[in-house]
Write an enzyme that holds these catalytic residues in place. Structure first.
Site, mmCIF file in Angstrom:
data_model
loop_
_atom_site.group_PDB
_atom_site.id
_atom_site.type_symbol
_atom_site.label_atom_id
_atom_site.label_comp_id
_atom_site.label_asym_id
_atom_site.label_seq_id
_atom_site.Cartn_x
_atom_site.Cartn_y
_atom_site.Cartn_z
ATOM 1 N N GLY A 2 -8.140 21.456 -11.665
ATOM 2 C CA GLY A 2 -8.191 22.894 -11.421
ATOM 3 C C GLY A 2 -9.588 23.320 -11.032
ATOM 4 N N HIS A 14 -7.886 11.520 -9.336
ATOM 5 C CA HIS A 14 -6.502 12.018 -9.382
ATOM 6 C C HIS A 14 -5.516 10.858 -9.244
ATOM 7 C CE1 HIS A 14 -7.305 16.345 -9.258
ATOM 8 N NE2 HIS A 14 -8.367 16.012 -8.535
ATOM 9 N N LYS A 27 25.907 30.177 12.643
ATOM 10 C CA LYS A 27 25.311 30.959 13.730
ATOM 11 C C LYS A 27 23.776 30.865 13.777
ATOM 12 C CE LYS A 27 27.626 33.667 15.990
ATOM 13 N NZ LYS A 27 28.655 33.115 16.870
ATOM 14 N N GLU A 45 -2.516 10.728 -9.899
ATOM 15 C CA GLU A 45 -1.190 11.167 -9.434
ATOM 16 C C GLU A 45 -1.018 10.963 -7.929
ATOM 17 O OE1 GLU A 45 -3.601 13.132 -10.594
ATOM 18 O OE2 GLU A 45 -3.722 15.039 -9.503
ATOM 19 N N THR A 48 21.888 28.505 12.995
ATOM 20 C CA THR A 48 21.522 27.197 13.559
ATOM 21 C C THR A 48 21.787 27.179 15.064
ATOM 22 O OG1 THR A 48 21.803 26.026 11.498
ATOM 23 C CG2 THR A 48 22.121 24.722 13.496
ATOM 24 N N CYS A 83 -9.125 14.922 -13.789
ATOM 25 C CA CYS A 83 -10.222 15.596 -13.087
ATOM 26 C C CYS A 83 -10.840 16.706 -13.944
ATOM 27 C CB CYS A 83 -9.765 16.091 -11.724
ATOM 28 S SG CYS A 83 -11.158 16.331 -10.608
HETATM 29 N N1 GLN Z 1 -13.362 22.094 -10.539
HETATM 30 C C1 GLN Z 1 -13.734 20.749 -10.847
HETATM 31 C C2 GLN Z 1 -14.727 20.185 -9.830
HETATM 32 O O1 GLN Z 1 -14.828 20.701 -8.754
HETATM 33 C C3 GLN Z 1 -12.519 19.861 -10.973
HETATM 34 C C4 GLN Z 1 -11.764 19.701 -9.693
HETATM 35 C C5 GLN Z 1 -10.378 19.135 -9.880
HETATM 36 O O2 GLN Z 1 -9.814 19.163 -10.961
HETATM 37 N N2 GLN Z 1 -9.822 18.640 -8.811
HETATM 38 O O3 GLN Z 1 -15.397 19.229 -10.103
#
Ligand code: GLN
Length: 541
Positions: free
Chosen positions: A358, A514, A189, A516, A191, A385
């Site tokens: 991060g 990065h 239903k 990844e 859907t 990073c």
């Molecule tokens: N915070 C860090 C910077 O801005 C690393 C960024 C990240 O890991 N993408 O350089």
């Protein structure tokens, strides 16, 4: 003349429209056609770069530095394509460009209206992708769910394109089929209601993909067919599967390729998903398992959000594992618990440790402790990073004796900022200019010969994707180098550190970029493959 398939969602979001879109693309590639895909996000943000990953999931970055939705990553991984800013648009971006055109008098005094000027801009952007790529098929995924106020204008664009060139446009609805536990039966239903909503926007779906945790049975298919006004042969079952990479094959078992080609009145040029099928065999029959620990923050928020925030890292680990015929088991380790130097022994239970990217200070001291531990205890390590920046801080503090070494990101007034911000970045931040201003996208990296990095890449010149503001301060390079840290990858244009590594360690390497983001299921990334090989060795497999 390109063919277009719009993909919209019914009933609820997060049912896998992105994976469905990517899988339709894979099916068409298997039939010998070139494909590209466009993601439309209905939010006002001009791009995904300013959004919190916990709310939005990972911010994916393309070669040209577009900070976009993670579905672009799914398309790149499934279709083995490098996409660009043209493959992504948001409500904010579309409005911004229409308003800019109006300000430049490009509408020549006309009254600029939401309809048709906004859908026309969307269509113009889709057509631009056709011109630039020359792809045979263009898949356009409309984020959100049909019936939402936010994506109406994109449905309008689909409707207008279907009206203008009906022979070239199909609309696919990816809809959810719940199985309430008290009933134990798959319900159609919601859907049916989603299709009515789509009808009221002037669109009849040409294909329906029923997402559910079980395969759709015949009676359900018949019901959807009758009530949604679509022949059964165009209704596809899309049950939950162990690996998302199985989905194109599941669609082909239901003859999706035949149906799409028939509808567009084109012939298949090939019929071959062999490399994809071989990948699935490898995924399903690993010889052994390895334990990979990922040390990060954000990890208190629950497994669900995590998976979304680190999707490319997770995929890159899996790609490397499958390449080596092992199943990687990923464990999330919250760095805050290591802050006082306690509990680190648990890292010995892992065959390899990753410290991913991060932002912000929280959790960084615990990560530094974890890096010290893996360095001293010969546990294979890959830093991504922020992972590189923290590895440099750890080395400066514990090997070079610079006890107060830190990053400007964590301590604006720190004395020994081994990680610092570039002048041009300082200016941007002073003016609150945050959107799209990090060091972004593909940058050249030159690799020193006779290093681990050179061994892994087998090349002196590589390109990798970035997303960060801070860098290793070159004033500290000499002391770090004199104490044994190897700078094995450098961007020569700006003289920036890109890769660091250690000798006399089974595997210790970190990168400012990065990797990844460039890993694909059939071409895993060398830094992850290297980590996997070291993990296998540690496990004694
Ligand atoms: N915070 C860090 C910077 O801005 C690393 C960024 C990240 O890991 N993408 O350089």
């Amino acid at each position: 003349m390109a063919k277009y398939i719009f993909i919209g969602g019914g009933v609820m979001s997060s049912v896998g429209k992105g994976i469905t879109t990517a899988s339709i693309g894979k099916v068409l590639q298997g039939r010998g056609y070139t494909v590209t895909a466009v993601k439309i996000d209905p939010y006002i943000n001009v791009d995904a770069g300013t959004m919190n990953p916990i709310e939005h999931g990972e911010v994916f970055v393309t070669n040209d530095g577009t900070e976009c939705d993670q579905d672009i990553g799914n398309y790149e991984r499934f279709l083995n394509l490098d996409l660009s800013t043209d493959n992504y648009m948001t409500t904010g971006l579309v409005y911004l460009s229409v308003i800019q055109k109006e300000r430049n008098l490009e509408f020549e005094g006309k009254c600029v209206e939401v309809v048709p000027d906004i859908p026309n801009e969307v269509i113009a952007r889709i057509k631009k992708v056709e011109q630039k790529t020359g792809a045979d098929f263009i898949l356009i995924e409309i984020g959100g769910t049909v019936g939402e106020y936010q994506n109406m204008l994109f449905l309008e664009a689909a409707r207008i394109m279907k009206l203008q060139e009906p022979e070239n446009v199909l609309f696919a609805l990816v809809s959810y089929l719940p199985i309430p536990s008290v009933v134990g039966e798959m319900k159609t239903k919601p859907t049916q209601t989603a299709v009515r909503t789509l009808n009221s926007a002037g669109i009849q779906p040409d294909l329906i993909f029923g997402r559910s945790n079980r395969p759709m049975d015949e009676p359900r298919k018949r019901k959807i067919s009758i009530f949604c006004n679509l022949r059964e042969e165009y209704i596809f079952s899309s049950p939950d599967v162990e690996s998302i990479y199985e989905i194109p094959v599941i669609f082909e078992e239901q003859k999706l390729g035949d149906k799409i080609l028939e509808r567009f009145n084109v012939k298949e040029k090939d019929n071959n998903l062999n490399d994809w099928k071989a990948l699935i065999e490898r995924i399903k029959a690993p010889k052994k398992e390895v334990q990979i620990g990922v040390v990060g923050k954000y990890f208190e928020t629950g497994e669900f959000n995590l998976m979304d925030s680190y999707i490319s890292v997770i995929e890159a680990i899996k790609h490397a594992g499958w390449d080596q015929n092992v199943k990687p088991n990923i464990t999330w380790l919250s760095s805050s618990k290591y802050e006082n130097g306690e509990g680190l022994e648990e890292l010995n239970n892992f065959d390899a440790i990753i410290v991913p990217g991060g932002f912000g200070t929280r959790g960084t001291e615990g990560k530094i402790k974890a890096i010290e531990y893996v360095r001293k205890n010969n546990i294979p390590f890959l830093g991504l990073c922020l992972g590189l920046q923290l590895s440099v801080i750890e080395y400066a503090r514990n090997i070079c004796g610079i006890k107060d070494a830190t990053s400007r990101e964590f301590d604006e007034n720190g004395k020994n900022l081994v990680i610092d911000i570039m002048e041009e970045q300082k200016e941007l931040l002073k003016n609150n200019n945050y959107g799209g201003t990090m060091r972004l996208g593909s940058w050249d990296c030159n690799i020193k010969k006779d290093t681990l990095a050179y061994n892994l890449y087998g090349s002196e010149d590589i390109k990798e994707r970035h997303r960060h503001r801070y860098e290793v301060d070159n004033n500290y390079r000499k002391i770090l180098e004199d104490n044994g840290l190897i700078f094995s990858g450098i961007n020569k244009d700006k003289d920036l550190v890109e890769i660091i590594e250690l000798k006399n360690h089974p595997y210790f390497i970190a990168c400012q970029f990065h990797p990844e983001l460039k890993s694909r299921p059939l071409t895993p990334h060398p830094l992850f493959v290297g980590l996997m090989k070291a993990a296998i060795k540690k496990e004694g497999l």
